[in-house]
Design a protein around this motif. Sequence first.
Motif: not given
Length: 248
Positions: A35-36, A39, A109-110, A113, A163, A166-167, A170
Amino acid sequence: MGIFFQFLGKMLGKVFPAKIVSSFLGVGYLPGWQHYWSSFLILFITDIILMLTYGGDFILYKMPNSGIVVAAIFTKLAIVMLVLQLVGISIFHTQDPSASSDENIVIQIASGQVMTVAFSMPAIMSIYYIVSKFYLSICKAILQCPFWFNDLMHLFFFFIIPYLFFNIVEVIKPWPISTIQLSYNNAISITFEGIFHVFYAVILLYLTAFIFCDLTMHDAIVLNKSIKESSIALSDYFHGTIKKISIE
């Protein structure tokens, strides 16, 4: 009816790269941190293309105009990615019903982002101004950094702000993200999983900008209105260009 859709999915899967789209260019098959990485990759690719297209000086030092352009482009990209996402995941599930957003599927996820950047550019710019100002005060007073390094750091700040926020979402996975992941596994549920990521990330960005970075509601509304107008103008431009090419 289910057999028909399964057959249709398998037929479309022969011409549509559902696995590549759903796993976002194969990122979903990395051994960890999928996921990381997804993004990160979408931001890295898009920002590099924007830098090469418009130039670093425009992107980094012509705000808010550059921010409006960037947000408008990210809005268009988000729409395209959402359509590809729904089609790709639907077809991919007919090929591999066990594929899930816990592992292989990361396109949501992309696209999430991308939507975060599109919907929160006023907040991103406000945070960017404060971070850049703080960096320059340190650099001028203590480090005497060269110009090229300053440009690199400004690019890093512009990249890393959406980034990180957003994370953070997550990592925390606030309700109902975890519930959706555990209880459902289809194109709609996975898409909503990404949308809830966006919802919390945008709220977190705006709260930070309003509380710590002097962003006002009036400025946010004005900038978002300009982004909307720029998005419409961009659509008209692309439509006119495509129409002109087709006529020729």
